[in-house]
Design a protein around this motif. Structure first.
Motif, mmCIF file in Angstrom:
data_model
loop_
_atom_site.group_PDB
_atom_site.id
_atom_site.type_symbol
_atom_site.label_atom_id
_atom_site.label_comp_id
_atom_site.label_asym_id
_atom_site.label_seq_id
_atom_site.Cartn_x
_atom_site.Cartn_y
_atom_site.Cartn_z
ATOM 1 N N SER A 155 -49.914 15.781 -3.238
ATOM 2 C CA SER A 155 -49.609 16.610 -1.964
ATOM 3 C C SER A 155 -50.349 15.319 -0.670
ATOM 4 O O SER A 155 -50.085 15.643 0.276
ATOM 5 N N ASN A 156 -50.849 14.085 -1.153
ATOM 6 C CA ASN A 156 -50.659 13.395 -0.079
ATOM 7 C C ASN A 156 -49.450 11.930 -0.383
ATOM 8 O O ASN A 156 -50.498 11.342 0.041
ATOM 9 N N ILE A 157 -48.750 12.279 -0.888
ATOM 10 C CA ILE A 157 -47.729 11.670 -1.598
ATOM 11 C C ILE A 157 -46.620 11.878 0.184
ATOM 12 O O ILE A 157 -46.413 12.617 0.110
ATOM 13 N N THR A 158 -46.148 10.389 0.611
ATOM 14 C CA THR A 158 -44.955 10.755 1.888
ATOM 15 C C THR A 158 -44.284 9.703 1.118
ATOM 16 O O THR A 158 -43.977 8.642 0.348
ATOM 17 N N ARG A 159 -43.432 9.837 1.844
ATOM 18 C CA ARG A 159 -42.518 8.992 2.078
ATOM 19 C C ARG A 159 -42.679 7.148 2.007
ATOM 20 O O ARG A 159 -41.993 6.078 1.115
ATOM 21 N N HIS A 160 -43.940 7.073 2.445
ATOM 22 C CA HIS A 160 -44.275 5.638 2.440
ATOM 23 C C HIS A 160 -45.225 5.357 1.710
ATOM 24 O O HIS A 160 -46.018 4.294 1.499
ATOM 25 N N THR A 161 -45.293 6.612 0.975
ATOM 26 C CA THR A 161 -46.774 6.151 -0.392
ATOM 27 C C THR A 161 -45.643 4.659 -1.598
ATOM 28 O O THR A 161 -44.613 4.726 -1.760
ATOM 29 N N LYS A 162 -46.870 4.109 -1.939
ATOM 30 C CA LYS A 162 -46.060 2.742 -2.079
ATOM 31 C C LYS A 162 -47.696 2.848 -3.816
ATOM 32 O O LYS A 162 -47.202 2.506 -4.746
ATOM 33 N N ALA A 163 -48.580 3.110 -3.902
ATOM 34 C CA ALA A 163 -49.162 2.751 -5.397
ATOM 35 C C ALA A 163 -50.932 4.015 -4.165
ATOM 36 O O ALA A 163 -50.838 4.708 -3.712
ATOM 37 N N THR B 50 -56.097 -2.171 3.891
ATOM 38 C CA THR B 50 -55.690 -2.345 5.353
ATOM 39 C C THR B 50 -55.482 -3.859 5.942
ATOM 40 O O THR B 50 -54.833 -3.989 6.909
ATOM 41 N N LEU B 51 -56.333 -5.033 5.496
ATOM 42 C CA LEU B 51 -56.149 -6.498 5.946
ATOM 43 C C LEU B 51 -54.547 -6.413 5.247
ATOM 44 O O LEU B 51 -54.019 -7.670 5.704
ATOM 45 N N ALA B 52 -53.958 -5.506 4.931
ATOM 46 C CA ALA B 52 -52.717 -6.200 4.315
ATOM 47 C C ALA B 52 -52.019 -5.885 4.600
ATOM 48 O O ALA B 52 -50.574 -5.695 3.906
ATOM 49 N N GLY B 53 -52.470 -5.339 5.474
ATOM 50 C CA GLY B 53 -51.328 -4.495 6.573
ATOM 51 C C GLY B 53 -50.763 -3.018 6.334
ATOM 52 O O GLY B 53 -49.837 -2.150 6.813
ATOM 53 N N GLY B 54 -51.350 -2.416 5.320
ATOM 54 C CA GLY B 54 -51.406 -0.938 4.420
ATOM 55 C C GLY B 54 -52.294 -0.289 5.101
ATOM 56 O O GLY B 54 -53.189 -0.233 6.009
ATOM 57 N N VAL B 55 -52.638 0.956 4.439
ATOM 58 C CA VAL B 55 -52.587 2.233 4.855
ATOM 59 C C VAL B 55 -53.309 3.386 3.967
ATOM 60 O O VAL B 55 -52.531 3.285 3.280
ATOM 61 N N PRO B 56 -54.504 3.032 3.939
ATOM 62 C CA PRO B 56 -55.300 4.031 3.608
ATOM 63 C C PRO B 56 -55.383 5.407 3.295
ATOM 64 O O PRO B 56 -55.361 6.217 4.653
ATOM 65 N N VAL B 57 -54.841 6.051 2.239
ATOM 66 C CA VAL B 57 -54.853 7.544 2.058
ATOM 67 C C VAL B 57 -56.012 8.195 1.456
ATOM 68 O O VAL B 57 -56.223 7.734 0.009
ATOM 69 N N ALA B 58 -56.675 8.652 2.368
ATOM 70 C CA ALA B 58 -57.988 9.535 1.077
ATOM 71 C C ALA B 58 -57.916 10.272 0.703
ATOM 72 O O ALA B 58 -57.755 11.280 1.447
#
Ligand SMILES: Cc1ncc(COP(=O)(O)O)c(C=O)c1O
Length: 401
Positions: free
Chosen positions: A168-176, A142-150
């Motif tokens: 199943s939790n991967i979207t086009r925004h998933t980076k890592a 979050t501090l790095a500006g990203g979004v955690p997906v649990a």
């Protein structure tokens, strides 16, 4: 500027940024504030070794101070330490990292996590983490500006991350994907084949993997698989490791990141403006740990293993179901049989029996129904804590399974 001017400015604007004010206080910290004023508490709460750093490591650091080693080091860390680390990663995991371009010495794994997330994330990039997971993962993302997906993990499958759930939790925004095995708080270890399946998902979707392996040396009866050593993974893995847990060196604040040169270069650029370098005394101690600390690591692991088996047996016998954790130094028993929430359980146990454990909910909603008990505590203390917990559970009228 006079103090009057500053006060006027502070009246007009919130002193604390939106980003900082929205960051939740660590569930662990909140709990420890409560117990700091109490006496006679046995703490199974803090996640750090009860051992003091081995003497020869302290002595090497003391001697370096006597010799006047009190300066900054190279931003990336002392060259001798990076060379020793490169040899260590080769001998333990068969990995070849160039000490000049692919390694960075950091202020613990904590800083390495912060740097890794800041180096790779753009606003709104998503990072997959397991739930429950270490408290710093969502915060750093979050501090790095990203979004955690649990991604939820379950007690029935040993809290190991399942590749299909990741996918199943991967979207086009998933980076890592951020993995931390052996895991805090669950003690889970992923097998080589389970890790390969997650890696295949990362490869299929062209994702980076941050692998926090701070507990890599603390495994019991199973082997730790270094994620970067799996086929075709070195290029997409940011491997994080450190000295805090295996060498009982939490207070020295030394860790490292190993990754391909462009990522290490980006992390170093942030590190040079924020930390400049890890402390030279800590780095000297870490060098001694790598060169001559192996025997003590093995002794400490044997002792943790003894305590682990004792605690697992004790928890099960008082009616708190606890499968054997295979790594780190945490048991994560279920407290569902008590009918209490994990926070109520931890608070009541502290108030009534003076035993500190951490509510599982501090590690994400997937941790609810469990508490974290750290066995990096002396055997007599563990024995007494279990006695008190047994009394507490009995008072709640829990039926043993
Ligand atoms: C999973 C995990 N990663 C990182 C850290 C921080 O390690 P360090 O002391 O190297 O900053 C901890 C500390 O508890 C941890 O549990």
């Amino acid at each position: 500027m006079s103090s009057v001017d500053i006060n006027q400015i502070l009246k007009r604007r919130n002193a604390v940024s939106l980003r900082a004010s929205q960051l939740p206080a660590s569930g662990i910290r909140k709990f420890f504030d409560l117990l700091s004023s109490m006496e006679g508490v046995i703490s199974l709460g803090v996640g750090e070794p009860d051992f003091v750093t081995p003497w020869h490591i302290r002595e090497a650091a003391i001697y370096s101070l006597e010799k006047g080693y009190t300066m900054y080091t190279s931003n990336k860390g002392m060259p001798e330490l990076r060379q020793a680390l490169s040899a260590y990663l080769k001998s333990h995991f068969g990995l070849t990292y160039n000490p000049d371009t692919e390694l960075l010495i950091t202020v613990g794994v904590s800083e390495a996590l912060d740097l890794a997330t800041r180096a790779i994330l753009d606003p709104e990039d998503e990072v997959i983490i397991s739930d429950p997971s270490y408290v710093a993962y969502p915060a750093c993302i979050t501090l790095a500006g990203g979004v955690p997906v649990a991604v939820p993990t379950q007690a029935e499958t040993g809290f190991r991350l399942n590749a299909a759930s990741v996918e199943s939790n991967i979207t086009r925004h998933t980076k890592a994907i951020l993995l931390g095995y052996p895991a805090n708080p669950t003690g889970a270890v992923m097998s080589r084949s389970e890790l390969i399946q997650v890696c295949q998902v990362a490869q299929k979707h062209n994702l980076l993997v941050i692998s926090d392996e701070v507990y890599s040396r603390l495994v019991y009866g199973v082997e730790h698989t270094c994620l970067a050593s799996l086929p075709d993974m070195k290029e997409r893995t940011i491997l994080l490791g450190g000295f805090s847990k295996a060498f009982a060196m939490t207070g020295w604040r030394v860790g490292y990141a190993a990754a391909r040169p462009d990522i290490i270069e980006a992390m170093t650029r942030i590190h040079q403006y924020t930390m400049l370098c890890a402390s030279i005394t800590g780095q000297v101690a870490a060098l001694e740990a790598l060169n001559n600390g192996e025997k003590e690591v093995q002794q400490m692991v044997l002792e943790y293993d003894r305590r682990r088996r004792f605690m697992v047996k004790g928890l099960n016998s008082i009616g708190l179901s606890c499968p054997e954790p295979q790594g780190a130094f945490y048991c994560f028993p279920s407290i569902r049989s008590t009918g209490l929430s994990s926070e109520d359980f931890a608070e009541k146990l502290l108030m009534e029996e003076k035993v500190a454990v951490v509510p599982g909910s501090a590690f994400g909603s997937g941790g609810e129904g469990h508490v974290r008990c750290c066995y990096a505590t002396s055997l007599p203390d563990i024995e007494e804590a279990l006695k008190r917990m047994g009394r507490f559970v009995k008072k709640l009228n829990v039926q043993k399974p």
